[in-house]
Design a protein around this motif. Structure first.
Motif, PDB file in Angstrom:
ATOM      1  N   SER A 326       9.016 -20.493 -75.935  1.00  0.00           N
ATOM      2  CA  SER A 326       8.762 -20.092 -74.457  1.00  0.00           C
ATOM      3  C   SER A 326       9.306 -18.709 -74.479  1.00  0.00           C
ATOM      4  CB  SER A 326       9.259 -20.958 -73.557  1.00  0.00           C
ATOM      5  OG  SER A 326      10.666 -20.965 -73.438  1.00  0.00           O
ATOM      6  N   TYR A 327      10.308 -18.280 -75.183  1.00  0.00           N
ATOM      7  CA  TYR A 327      11.051 -17.041 -75.179  1.00  0.00           C
ATOM      8  C   TYR A 327      10.311 -16.137 -76.253  1.00  0.00           C
ATOM      9  CZ  TYR A 327      13.777 -17.616 -71.000  1.00  0.00           C
ATOM     10  OH  TYR A 327      13.989 -18.099 -69.706  1.00  0.00           O
ATOM     11  N   ASP A 328       9.569 -16.653 -77.081  1.00  0.00           N
ATOM     12  CA  ASP A 328       8.827 -15.893 -77.917  1.00  0.00           C
ATOM     13  C   ASP A 328       9.741 -15.172 -78.970  1.00  0.00           C
ATOM     14  OD1 ASP A 328       6.564 -15.075 -79.320  1.00  0.00           O
ATOM     15  OD2 ASP A 328       6.316 -13.273 -78.323  1.00  0.00           O
ATOM     16  N   VAL A 329      10.799 -16.120 -79.498  1.00  0.00           N
ATOM     17  CA  VAL A 329      11.813 -15.798 -80.492  1.00  0.00           C
ATOM     18  C   VAL A 329      11.361 -15.849 -81.880  1.00  0.00           C
ATOM     19  CG1 VAL A 329      14.284 -16.131 -80.984  1.00  0.00           C
ATOM     20  CG2 VAL A 329      13.753 -16.290 -78.858  1.00  0.00           C
ATOM     21  N   THR A 330      11.398 -14.879 -82.553  1.00  0.00           N
ATOM     22  CA  THR A 330      10.923 -14.686 -83.975  1.00  0.00           C
ATOM     23  C   THR A 330      11.960 -14.082 -84.874  1.00  0.00           C
ATOM     24  OG1 THR A 330       9.334 -12.744 -83.569  1.00  0.00           O
ATOM     25  CG2 THR A 330       8.375 -15.025 -83.631  1.00  0.00           C
ATOM     26  N   PHE A 331      12.997 -13.539 -84.165  1.00  0.00           N
ATOM     27  CA  PHE A 331      14.032 -12.913 -84.981  1.00  0.00           C
ATOM     28  C   PHE A 331      15.473 -12.978 -84.117  1.00  0.00           C
ATOM     29  CE2 PHE A 331      11.652  -9.940 -82.158  1.00  0.00           C
ATOM     30  CZ  PHE A 331      12.671  -9.374 -81.503  1.00  0.00           C
ATOM     31  N   ILE A 332      16.397 -12.614 -84.886  1.00  0.00           N
ATOM     32  CA  ILE A 332      17.756 -12.943 -84.012  1.00  0.00           C
ATOM     33  C   ILE A 332      18.732 -11.729 -84.578  1.00  0.00           C
ATOM     34  CG2 ILE A 332      17.752 -15.372 -83.152  1.00  0.00           C
ATOM     35  CD1 ILE A 332      19.129 -16.032 -85.922  1.00  0.00           C
ATOM     36  N   PRO A 333      19.702 -11.554 -83.815  1.00  0.00           N
ATOM     37  CA  PRO A 333      19.908 -11.878 -82.506  1.00  0.00           C
ATOM     38  C   PRO A 333      18.942 -11.260 -81.470  1.00  0.00           C
ATOM     39  CG  PRO A 333      21.503 -10.150 -83.080  1.00  0.00           C
ATOM     40  CD  PRO A 333      20.485 -10.454 -84.225  1.00  0.00           C
ATOM     41  N   VAL A 334      18.610 -11.879 -80.106  1.00  0.00           N
ATOM     42  CA  VAL A 334      17.943 -11.203 -79.231  1.00  0.00           C
ATOM     43  C   VAL A 334      18.660 -11.660 -78.125  1.00  0.00           C
ATOM     44  CG1 VAL A 334      16.181 -13.028 -79.247  1.00  0.00           C
ATOM     45  CG2 VAL A 334      15.768 -10.766 -78.333  1.00  0.00           C
ATOM     46  N   TYR A 335      18.497 -10.839 -77.058  1.00  0.00           N
ATOM     47  CA  TYR A 335      19.114 -11.165 -75.660  1.00  0.00           C
ATOM     48  C   TYR A 335      17.981 -10.974 -74.543  1.00  0.00           C
ATOM     49  CZ  TYR A 335      23.411 -10.448 -78.265  1.00  0.00           C
ATOM     50  OH  TYR A 335      24.613 -10.511 -79.332  1.00  0.00           O
ATOM     51  N   TYR A 336      18.175 -12.121 -73.692  1.00  0.00           N
ATOM     52  CA  TYR A 336      17.247 -11.889 -72.422  1.00  0.00           C
ATOM     53  C   TYR A 336      18.387 -11.793 -71.198  1.00  0.00           C
ATOM     54  CZ  TYR A 336      12.542 -12.812 -74.350  1.00  0.00           C
ATOM     55  OH  TYR A 336      11.754 -12.854 -75.116  1.00  0.00           O
ATOM     56  N   LEU A 337      18.227 -10.609 -70.289  1.00  0.00           N
ATOM     57  CA  LEU A 337      19.033 -10.776 -69.180  1.00  0.00           C
ATOM     58  C   LEU A 337      17.942 -11.198 -67.982  1.00  0.00           C
ATOM     59  CD1 LEU A 337      21.474  -9.989 -67.642  1.00  0.00           C
ATOM     60  CD2 LEU A 337      20.566  -7.679 -67.141  1.00  0.00           C
ATOM     61  N   ILE A 338      18.631 -12.373 -67.279  1.00  0.00           N
ATOM     62  CA  ILE A 338      17.645 -12.875 -66.101  1.00  0.00           C
ATOM     63  C   ILE A 338      18.520 -12.605 -64.860  1.00  0.00           C
ATOM     64  CG2 ILE A 338      16.610 -15.151 -65.427  1.00  0.00           C
ATOM     65  CD1 ILE A 338      16.692 -15.950 -68.200  1.00  0.00           C
ATOM     66  N   ASP A 339      17.760 -11.903 -64.046  1.00  0.00           N
ATOM     67  CA  ASP A 339      18.648 -11.710 -62.623  1.00  0.00           C
ATOM     68  C   ASP A 339      18.702 -13.033 -62.018  1.00  0.00           C
ATOM     69  OD1 ASP A 339      16.252 -12.358 -61.048  1.00  0.00           O
ATOM     70  OD2 ASP A 339      15.655 -10.159 -60.985  1.00  0.00           O
ATOM     71  N   ALA A 340      19.221 -12.777 -60.726  1.00  0.00           N
ATOM     72  CA  ALA A 340      19.706 -13.930 -59.737  1.00  0.00           C
ATOM     73  C   ALA A 340      18.699 -14.483 -59.073  1.00  0.00           C
ATOM     74  CB  ALA A 340      20.691 -13.310 -58.705  1.00  0.00           C
ATOM     75  N   ASN A 341      17.525 -14.024 -59.094  1.00  0.00           N
ATOM     76  CA  ASN A 341      16.487 -14.626 -58.530  1.00  0.00           C
ATOM     77  C   ASN A 341      15.438 -15.372 -59.496  1.00  0.00           C
ATOM     78  OD1 ASN A 341      16.504 -13.733 -55.787  1.00  0.00           O
ATOM     79  ND2 ASN A 341      15.926 -11.583 -56.560  1.00  0.00           N
ATOM     80  N   GLY A 342      16.120 -15.442 -61.180  1.00  0.00           N
ATOM     81  CA  GLY A 342      15.234 -15.879 -62.035  1.00  0.00           C
ATOM     82  C   GLY A 342      14.129 -15.091 -62.648  1.00  0.00           C
ATOM     83  N   ASN A 343      14.174 -13.829 -62.617  1.00  0.00           N
ATOM     84  CA  ASN A 343      13.205 -12.950 -63.291  1.00  0.00           C
ATOM     85  C   ASN A 343      13.808 -12.388 -64.345  1.00  0.00           C
ATOM     86  OD1 ASN A 343      11.137 -13.407 -61.046  1.00  0.00           O
ATOM     87  ND2 ASN A 343      12.021 -12.024 -59.795  1.00  0.00           N
ATOM     88  N   ILE A 344      12.891 -12.107 -65.218  1.00  0.00           N
ATOM     89  CA  ILE A 344      13.610 -11.266 -66.554  1.00  0.00           C
ATOM     90  C   ILE A 344      13.816  -9.659 -65.969  1.00  0.00           C
ATOM     91  CG2 ILE A 344      12.819 -10.196 -68.660  1.00  0.00           C
ATOM     92  CD1 ILE A 344      11.271 -12.545 -69.031  1.00  0.00           C
ATOM     93  N   SER A 345      15.038  -9.398 -66.314  1.00  0.00           N
ATOM     94  CA  SER A 345      15.631  -8.007 -66.035  1.00  0.00           C
ATOM     95  C   SER A 345      15.444  -7.221 -67.415  1.00  0.00           C
ATOM     96  CB  SER A 345      17.065  -7.926 -65.611  1.00  0.00           C
ATOM     97  OG  SER A 345      17.553  -6.821 -65.398  1.00  0.00           O
ATOM     98  N   LEU A 346      15.725  -7.692 -68.293  1.00  0.00           N
ATOM     99  CA  LEU A 346      15.543  -6.946 -69.726  1.00  0.00           C
ATOM    100  C   LEU A 346      15.585  -7.924 -70.938  1.00  0.00           C
ATOM    101  CD1 LEU A 346      15.606  -4.068 -70.978  1.00  0.00           C
ATOM    102  CD2 LEU A 346      18.277  -4.349 -71.159  1.00  0.00           C
TER     103      LEU A 346
END
Length: 362
Positions: A326-346
């Motif tokens: 669901s986060y389209d992970v095909t390599f690592i390391p990878v980081y997702y920053l999700i804001d306080a409203n549940g939206n992707i920040s970066l």
């Protein structure tokens, strides 16, 4: 003689539907048989007949397209990969050999001789040659985890990427360059920063192609996982049995970190990630999602990385995990920053995430 509008329209439609030869193949040692030509993008298969050692494929191809080519009975489990377009590609095989399923570490025996190659497929076969050499070297260096062997593997990896970056750069205006990046992604050989660098090498035309857009999605520069978009929901259970979801974490910023115990860069970055968590305990939650498929290796990896006090989750499904997909992970390391409203920040590297947090949460 006057031609009616309807007749003119029918003529135009007929011309538009016309096909032309886009591939010709000559075999020196196969007189007859079947070829399966699979359009990967459309998931369509054409069956072609070999007559007197020759095959012609006629089609209407609007843009360069990626195909699998299988000679029935020879390479059914190891398709030959080709880019075809409206321009004619001609090639021949002097000797076509049976390819077994377990020959991934061997030089591919059925590389074609190109007579005309408008899509520069030869560059992809050069790329594959480097890949085989890299694969064999890494396998030989994987006998133990000594510091010396780890360093040799690291240097071999960087040499491999450097060589192929040059091939991709030299073919940045060719669809085959996107195919090379896609191959690296499918074999989990690109870290996030490298993927972004490679994606930036592609010409605008290639970026707009089918594979180019897919690569753009994975690099965080296209698609639904863009900043401002709702992050896919998670339903995770940590090593202590505690449950987590984005809904339950609403009001806090969340770092979703994908890693594994066998990922050297992941282990190396762990102290900095722990430091980031400890400096933002009130408004930041870090979840380490492991792509390990072995429970004992995962737990040993946690100890090795020194992240026992952090939130650690693993469903032992690796890249087939629902969350990873669901986060389209095909390599690592990878980081997702999700804001306080549940939206992707970066979506980014640890350093990019850290800078973003400093900007938004001083």
């Amino acid at each position: 003689m006057k031609i009616s509008i309807l007749t003119s329209l029918l003529i135009l439609l007929s011309l538009a539907a016309q096909t032309s030869p886009v591939l010709k193949i000559k075999f020196d040692d196969i007189e007859s048989g079947n070829i399966f030509l699979i359009n990967v993008q459309k998931e369509l298969t054409d069956t072609l007949s070999i007559n007197n050692g020759k095959v012609t494929y006629e089609a209407k191809i609007a843009a360069p397209t990626f195909f699998y080519l299988i000679v029935d009975g020879y390479n059914n489990t190891r398709p030959l990969e080709l880019v075809l377009s409206s321009q004619l590609t001609e090639m021949k095989f002097e000797s076509y050999k049976v390819v077994g399923e377990n020959t991934v570490n061997e030089a591919y025996p059925n590389s074609p001789i190109f007579i005309s190659d408008p899509n520069n497929n030869i560059a992809f076969f050069e790329f594959l040659s480097h890949w085989k050499s890299f694969y064999n070297t890494i396998q030989a260096l994987s006998e133990n985890d000594s510091e010396e062997q780890l360093e040799k593997r690291k240097n071999t990896y960087h040499t491999f990427l450097s060589t192929n970056k040059q091939i991709i750069e030299n073919n940045s205006d060719q669809y085959v360059s996107a195919k090379m990046i896609d191959f690296l992604l499918n074999n989990n050989l690109l870290q996030f920063e490298t993927l972004q660098t490679y994606y930036d090498l592609l010409s605008p035309k290639v970026k707009e192609s089918y594979l180019g857009f897919k690569i753009g999605e994975k690099s965080g520069k296209a698609g639904q996982l863009q900043p401002g978009k709702p992050a896919p929901e998670i339903a995770l259970v940590d090593i202590q049995g505690k449950k987590y979801s984005l809904q339950s974490l609403k009001g806090k910023n969340v770092i979703l970190h994908f890693w594994s115990s066998s990922c050297a860069p992941c282990i190396k970055e762990a102290p900095d990630l722990l430091k980031l968590q400890q400096g933002n305990t009130e408004n930041l939650v870090v979840i380490n999602f492991s792509l390990d498929t072995d429970n004992s290796k995962w737990k040993k990896g946690i100890e090795r990385a020194g992240i026992e006090e952090m939130i650690n989750v693993c469903d032992l499904q690796g890249y087939n995990s629902v969350t990873a997909k669901s986060y389209d992970v095909t390599f690592i390391p990878v980081y997702y920053l999700i804001d306080a409203n549940g939206n992707i920040s970066l979506k980014g590297t640890l350093s990019q995430i850290t800078e973003k947090i400093k900007e938004d949460m001083p």
